[in-house]
Write an enzyme that holds these catalytic residues in place. Structure first.
Site: not given
Ligand SMILES: *Cc1c(COP(=O)(O)O)cnc(C)c1O
Length: 427
Positions: A317, A384, A348, A197, A277, A233, A275
């Site tokens: 970010y 997130y 604040c 990943h 996100r 990702g 996945p």
């Molecule tokens: C955060 C994460 C994901 C998911 O990432 P996204 O960008 O939200 O798809 C998948 N695998 C692992 C191990 C992660 O830490």
């Protein structure tokens, strides 16, 4: 699946329910999720035989239950996330031997709680450090494990979401795979899975580089492998001009790698996608109320009742979220003139700005004219978002609401003051 995204700066409903009605029933700020959007995204990925939801993106048990009912398995990065998966109805073990594990624990360490939980409950582990192999092997020899490898490169929408390369703490360094295999052997663990990943919100080109690395590394592990995981990702569009990735192209790349490995090994391999996100980002809306409108020199600020305690991605970010205005009376803001405004929250802390770029530079957004009592909707906030919320400034965590078939149901009550101080005491 769609190819291009569209966003509007005026909105009257979310998933068929008027925004003012949601605000009246559940208060503001609240996270509203559109169940149909999540199901649509699950269906986009149905070519992959195993879709494993990275629940850290949005781990409310009602969301976990929804994806579970649509055939999605789950990843957990902590003991708490394992318990959430169980609370949402995920079984501990597959129905049939050889089926994919319903819950996988993926991390770079075992804290003491997670190690005892995975050992007691026999949860499959994806080990992201050589120490994890040793610790699990010592506590539970004879298990099957997955190795998470850092292939030596990574990519992300921000340096902070890049999870590969020398500067990342994630995974086992690719040059140490042989050592990891020896450790597993020594401890009587069978390496049946390999996982890569490289980052969150990356593009197809970067994601596909992983296939080549997977093939090379999988050959090094050899025939004990039964599963390869492409990680997560997958990006979603946060701006109007951004495209969706072509899932079909992505699947074909991975399927081709899988088939070459199957030929080499002489047995079937399960291909997993992980996945986070992608499944939930677009389903989520953070509804806030505008509580002040003020001028600071040349800038107009709409100050709303949600802050980075509710949604941290902009301050973390410089993340961009589409935003829209819904007038208090539920009418359309389409006819109102638009202005460049800065959107700030109540905290604040000068960084409490939703319209900021990476590095903290304040930006403006062209939005319809609005006043106190009108609603600001921050969109594509399902991933997130609520999960990164905090109690900073003693703000309660927001309510969360799931809309399915036009019915809005609370899935998390807004915290009360008693919730806020639970566990505190004056000695
Ligand atoms: C955060 C994460 C994901 C998911 O990432 P996204 O960008 O939200 O798809 C998948 N695998 C692992 C191990 C992660 O830490």
């Amino acid at each position: 699946m769609p190819t291009k995204s569209t966003f509007s700066t005026h909105r009257t409903h979310i998933a068929g329910v008027p925004v003012p009605e949601l605000a009246r029933r559940f208060g503001t700020p609240s996270y509203i999720y559109d169940a149909a959007k999540i199901v649509e995204r699950v269906n986009d990925l149905k070519q992959f035989e195993v879709v494993r939801y990275a629940q850290k993106a949005c781990s409310n048990i009602a969301i976990l239950d929804l994806v579970r009912r649509h055939g999605v398995l789950v990843d957990a990065v902590s003991a708490g996330e394992i318990r959430r998966a169980l609370a949402a109805g995920y079984p501990l073990h597959p129905a049939k031997h050889g089926d994919p594990h319903p819950i996988v624990y993926t991390a770079d360490i075992f804290d003491r709680e997670s190690l005892s939980l995975v050992v007691e409950q026999d949860i499959h582990c994806n080990c992201g450090s050589p120490d994890m192999i040793d610790q699990l092997g010592e506590a539970a020899p004879g298990r099957e494990i997955t190795l998470r490898i850092n292939p030596g490169f990574g990519h992300g929408h921000s340096q902070k979401t890049n999870t590969g390369g020398e500067q990342s703490k994630h995974g086992i360094w690719h040059e140490q795979l042989a050592d990891a295999l020896r450790r597993a052997d020594h401890r009587g663990l069978a390496v049946t899975g390999l996982h890569l990943h490289i980052g969150s919100g990356t593009d197809l080109e970067h994601l596909s580089q992983v296939c080549g690395a997977m093939e090379r590394l999988a050959r090094e592990v050899g025939r004990s492998l039964t599963t390869i995981s492409a990680g997560g990702g997958l990006p979603v569009p946060y701006r109007a001009e951004q495209n969706y990735v072509d899932i079909d192209v992505y699947y074909k790349l991975w399927d081709a790698s899988r088939k070459r490995l199957e030929d080499a090994f002489g047995h079937r391999l399960t291909l997993e996608l992980e996945p986070g996100r992608y499944l939930v980002a677009e389903s989520g809306y953070l509804v806030a109320e505008i509580r002040a409108v003020k001028k600071m020199g040349g800038n107009t600020f709409y100050v709303v009742d949600a802050g980075f305690n509710n949604l941290a991605r902009p301050i973390l970010y410089g993340a961009y979220h589409p935003m829209s205005i819904c007038p208090a009376d539920g009418s359309s803001a389409a006819d109102r003139p638009t202005h460049d405004v800065v959107i700030g929250g109540p905290l604040c802390e000068s960084g409490d700005i939703f319209t900021q770029e990476e590095g903290g530079f304040v930006a403006t957004r062209k939005l319809p004219a609005a006043g106190v009592g009108d609603y600001l909707v921050i969109e594509v906030a399902g991933a997130y978002g609520a999960v990164m919320a905090s109690n900073y400034n003693s703000k309660p965590l927001a309510a969360e609401v799931l809309i399915a078939d036009g019915n809005a149901e609370p899935i998390r009550a807004r915290q009360t003051f008693e919730d806020l101080i639970r566990g505190e005491r004056i000695p």
